[in-house]
Scaffold this motif. Sequence first.
Motif, PDB file in Angstrom:
ATOM      1  N   ASP A 183     -13.559  10.625  11.660  1.00  0.00           N
ATOM      2  CA  ASP A 183     -12.212  11.169  11.484  1.00  0.00           C
ATOM      3  C   ASP A 183     -12.065  11.667  10.053  1.00  0.00           C
ATOM      4  N   ILE A 184     -11.565  12.899   9.909  1.00  0.00           N
ATOM      5  CA  ILE A 184     -11.323  13.501   8.597  1.00  0.00           C
ATOM      6  C   ILE A 184      -9.821  13.602   8.417  1.00  0.00           C
ATOM      7  N   TRP A 185      -9.319  12.893   7.411  1.00  0.00           N
ATOM      8  CA  TRP A 185      -7.888  12.854   7.109  1.00  0.00           C
ATOM      9  C   TRP A 185      -7.613  13.738   5.899  1.00  0.00           C
ATOM     10  N   PRO A 241       0.820  -1.211   0.000  1.00  0.00           N
ATOM     11  CA  PRO A 241       0.000   0.000   0.000  1.00  0.00           C
ATOM     12  C   PRO A 241       0.854   1.262   0.000  1.00  0.00           C
ATOM     13  N   LEU A 242       0.318   2.329  -0.608  1.00  0.00           N
ATOM     14  CA  LEU A 242       1.007   3.617  -0.578  1.00  0.00           C
ATOM     15  C   LEU A 242       0.982   4.223   0.819  1.00  0.00           C
ATOM     16  N   LEU A 243      -0.122   4.023   1.530  1.00  0.00           N
ATOM     17  CA  LEU A 243      -0.273   4.554   2.878  1.00  0.00           C
ATOM     18  C   LEU A 243      -1.029   3.539   3.717  1.00  0.00           C
ATOM     19  N   HIS A 244      -0.472   3.212   4.875  1.00  0.00           N
ATOM     20  CA  HIS A 244      -1.125   2.298   5.817  1.00  0.00           C
ATOM     21  C   HIS A 244      -1.164   3.001   7.165  1.00  0.00           C
ATOM     22  N   SER A 245      -2.356   3.308   7.646  1.00  0.00           N
ATOM     23  CA  SER A 245      -2.495   4.081   8.875  1.00  0.00           C
ATOM     24  C   SER A 245      -2.121   3.242  10.088  1.00  0.00           C
ATOM     25  N   ALA A 246      -1.816   3.936  11.170  1.00  0.00           N
ATOM     26  CA  ALA A 246      -1.574   3.257  12.442  1.00  0.00           C
ATOM     27  C   ALA A 246      -2.889   2.770  13.038  1.00  0.00           C
ATOM     28  N   GLU A 286      -2.091  17.784   4.630  1.00  0.00           N
ATOM     29  CA  GLU A 286      -1.765  18.420   5.907  1.00  0.00           C
ATOM     30  C   GLU A 286      -0.915  17.503   6.777  1.00  0.00           C
ATOM     31  N   LYS A 287      -1.382  16.288   7.061  1.00  0.00           N
ATOM     32  CA  LYS A 287      -0.619  15.307   7.829  1.00  0.00           C
ATOM     33  C   LYS A 287      -1.214  13.934   7.568  1.00  0.00           C
ATOM     34  N   THR A 288      -0.318  12.918   7.613  1.00  0.00           N
ATOM     35  CA  THR A 288      -0.734  11.545   7.298  1.00  0.00           C
ATOM     36  C   THR A 288      -0.577  10.604   8.479  1.00  0.00           C
ATOM     37  N   HIS A 289      -0.067  11.069   9.617  1.00  0.00           N
ATOM     38  CA  HIS A 289       0.121  10.184  10.769  1.00  0.00           C
ATOM     39  C   HIS A 289      -1.064  10.218  11.722  1.00  0.00           C
ATOM     40  N   GLU A 290      -1.942  11.206  11.602  1.00  0.00           N
ATOM     41  CA  GLU A 290      -3.112  11.308  12.462  1.00  0.00           C
ATOM     42  C   GLU A 290      -4.194  12.090  11.735  1.00  0.00           C
ATOM     43  N   PRO A 291      -5.463  11.954  12.151  1.00  0.00           N
ATOM     44  CA  PRO A 291      -6.526  12.699  11.466  1.00  0.00           C
ATOM     45  C   PRO A 291      -6.415  14.197  11.728  1.00  0.00           C
ATOM     46  N   SER A 292      -6.812  14.965  10.733  1.00  0.00           N
ATOM     47  CA  SER A 292      -6.801  16.421  10.877  1.00  0.00           C
ATOM     48  C   SER A 292      -7.930  16.907  11.755  1.00  0.00           C
TER      49      SER A 292
END
Length: 875
Positions: free
Chosen positions: A734-736, A700-705, A740-746
């Motif tokens: 949660d709105i990502w 995956p390009l992005l896999h959240s914690a 802005e940031k990819t480690h936590e929701p905005s």
Amino acid sequence: MTPTDLRPTQKLKDRPRSKTRLKSARKARSGVFTEDIIPLVLTSKSREIFQCVIDQDVTEEQPYKLIKREDIISDIKARGGTSDFYPFKQQILEHSTEDFLIVFDKDFKYGQSFYMVLSETMKDAILQSLEQKQDGKEEEEDEELSVKDFLFRSWTDLGSSIEIEQEKSEESSTKVKFMISRIRKEFGAPVVFDDRNDAETKDSYMECTSYQDNNFSIKKLERDIGIQAVKILEESSTQTEWTYPRNACTQYTPSEFTQEEKDEILKSEALNTFINSVALRFELALQQNEIMDVFYDDWRGLSDQDSTFGGKADCHLKEYQSFTDLQKSQGKRVNNIEWHPTILGLVAVSVVDHITMEDRMNLTNRLLRSHSYILFWNFTDPIRPQIMLEGPDDIYSFQFCPTDPNIVAGGCKNGQVVLWDISEFAHRLQGQLPAAKPETVKANLLPELDPVPHQEVPVAHHCAVSSIANGHKSFITDLCWLPDHFEITKFGIPIENPEGVCVQLVTCSPDCSILFWDIRRPKSTVLTRHEKQKMEKELQNPEGIPDTFKHIDLYWKPMHRVVLPKVTASGEYSPLKISLREKCTDKAYEKAQLNLAKNKGETPVYGNMDIPSNRDLTNLTEINTFLFIGTEDGEVTSVDWQVEKDMDTGKMTIPKPTQCYAIHDGPVNTVQRSPFFRDIILTVGGWTFAIWKEGVTLGPLLHSACATKRCQTGHWSLSRPGVIIIGREDGNIDIWDLLEKTHEPSQSQNISSLPISCIRPWIVSTRQHLLAVSDDFGTLHILEVPWALRHPLTQEKSNVEAYFDREVKRLEYFEARKILRREKKEQEEEEEEEEKPAPEVEIKTLEQLEEEAKKEHAAYLQEEKKIIFAQLGKL
């Protein structure tokens, strides 16, 4: 009667011994078979009847039991040939003994586990020998115990009895009992084993692979553990340079021009030239200072202006409307939401019951079951739904036809596909209701006595259902229509769609299959006149149900089936969600508006549409035939639905998936493509979500914690390419924002106190975007999207695309580094092996080699002699 009642009253060792009794005692000790001793086999039923259960009634300390002659005769009469004493009936009747002795033969001296003594003489001898053995054991135990006397004290409770009672474990569940039986004649039969090749024999074994069963998962609610925390002690020291403190002060005077220097500068030509050059700019600055405050902070003022609710800086979702039905949806789970493709402000939801597996099994035995409904809500009436679509079972997924919104397809819990035709209610859904008649004066003032019934919500019955035998074996979790510019054949080959109408759909289910369906009339078969008349009688719809799909009702079968074998291990994948890359053309929306404007009876007659021949249509090679799939075990894979010829067997089969990624730690509940990039896919499952790019096989390009609560659903924003909306188990959204940031929701906002079940955004206009959110209690929340979440940033699409490209390069770089490190490690291992000194080989002389050969030859001759002498001894 107890065993103590059956014991002889007089001590056996005090009885006088006769010669006959001594002979019987010797025979009993030696284990010689006589006519007075009969080996006996007692079944578990007989042991319970005569109280001869091993280790309970009959033990090593007391291995005998006295049974009355009358009880044995009554058992033979009651049970007949099944009684264990029936083979010895004649011998029992001949002896006049009142009590027969039954002894537990632990060592099988007489061939069975029990033996019965008939004569009184032999009975007394055996009892005497058993009594002597028991007395000898008691004397030995007394001698051993007399070595040391133990002092036993009573336990004193010091306050821990309550904790001991709480920690005591008791068996609450009933034990499972198994009974294994065998035919009596097979006891002691010889057993012959042989070897066979597993590959040559068909169905020689059956593999039972383990899998996780969610129906028997146990959730820990409370756990009592003890933890003791100790502070970590740390010793440290520091030293600073000490200086002597001293008081100090300083004073200075400004340097000024003298009066002569001032007069000289004022009369200079340079000062006049400077003042003439800046006079105009200085006057303009003075005017601006009078007009506005130059010290005012514009950024702070802009923030104060837009910080109000609804301004440009506001990012909170505002609740616009909420819908719930007290009878049909309250207390149930809203499983799917769909906005009407052409009518603004109309949304449909499907509700399912909250029942466990045990309750579901109990409901299957009922003759009458409640129907399931799809509710249509309009903003003009938040209390009552506009119409309700009735289904045969709980509807887990449904979708409007892209080219004809009057046709609705749904997937049920029992595996059936259902079709509805709501063209009869088109005017009602558009708000064009007939004028209500004026109410007449009623004599009864109480509503209970009013004979006129209240206005009820109209119910639309389904037009057609698929065949249960040929459909899915489990509930249908996802359903989608094929686009209007192509259709597929029975082999999955995409061909052109000349009519431009969506007539095929695809469904998936956890039964490890994906099915393709066609709503047109199947190819005609040769039927007799009687069969045609019988079919017409069976297909007559009741009054009020349209005949749109009468030609496939109850006979509807899938035209193409796709199975999902696993890549490495045996078994198949269980799909929950699917995604197609192809989407409908721009003409689909125009056709949907035209079909909605038509009156009843003017809609396309699907019964007159025949499936065209494959020879008359052109194959489309540019169509992407891959399905992106999320499974029940948290796996993500893709499969080609087009049939290919197997080079080994020559059969037409579905190609096996090439890649599979076990990313999620729970079932995948969302698989959705980005509305801006068709090759970018969002998957949600378990406690995480992931973003994929089709064609990239490195991961995956992005896999959240992992989140604190389970992720229930997710959706892309329809207006911003880098915004993702995730619904969680605790009722929060949660709105990502990927830019802005990819480690936590905005942003995170609470919507309900119950888990979020589904999310569907919709664009009403450029100034109004709505977000439909449902929960597990049957409530539908309509939220208004703020300006910051609906208005895209400058060059946001290109920036998001660049971000995805950078992530692809990152994956390629990591893969190259893995290969490089592996090769470097292998090279280092080879160099270490080369650097190791070769093992020293001991060089022996010719005399040493001859001596070793002689020793080996002597040992060989000695072994040969032993073998020859052994052969001669046998002869």
